[in-house]
Design a protein around this motif. Structure first.
Motif: not given
Length: 109
Positions: A78-104
């Motif tokens: 949810x808003x304010x949550x910070x996730x470290x993306x795994x270096x294995x296969x993954x996907x991101x799904x929007x459970x509601x209208x959503x926006x993220x800051x993706x850093x790589x």
């Protein structure tokens, strides 16, 4: 720059787009080692399953609710949550209208 305002703008653009997505790079590119992108997804849309090779990547949820899904686990955010993306296969799904800051980390060309 206000990331929430930018996220709200792109959430509106995503709602109008046939793809259900909108994004803008706020920092970085080929001349930088770090890239940060605001990505908006309409409810039900997702970023296709993929892997990050050789670089760290994170997501900060700005608006709405997303789900990070791997082959072995699923984690809501949810808003304010910070996730470290795994270096294995993954996907991101929007459970509601959503926006993220993706850093790589950008791999050298």
């Amino acid at each position: 720059m206000n990331l929430i305002t930018l996220a709200e703008t792109h959430a509106g653009l995503a709602a109008q787009a046939s793809s259900g997505r909108s994004a803008v790079t706020v920092h970085g590119g080929h001349e930088h080692a770090l890239r940060q992108t605001v990505m908006a997804l309409s409810e039900g849309e997702h970023l296709h399953e993929h892997e990050h090779h050789g670089g760290e990547a994170t997501v900060l949820v700005l608006l709405g609710h997303i789900r990070l899904v791997t082959d072995t686990e699923s984690q809501g955010a949810a808003p304010g949550d910070f996730l470290v993306l795994p270096e294995r296969r993954h996907r991101i799904e929007a459970e509601s209208d959503a926006a993220i800051l993706f850093t790589n980390v950008v791999q050298p060309q």
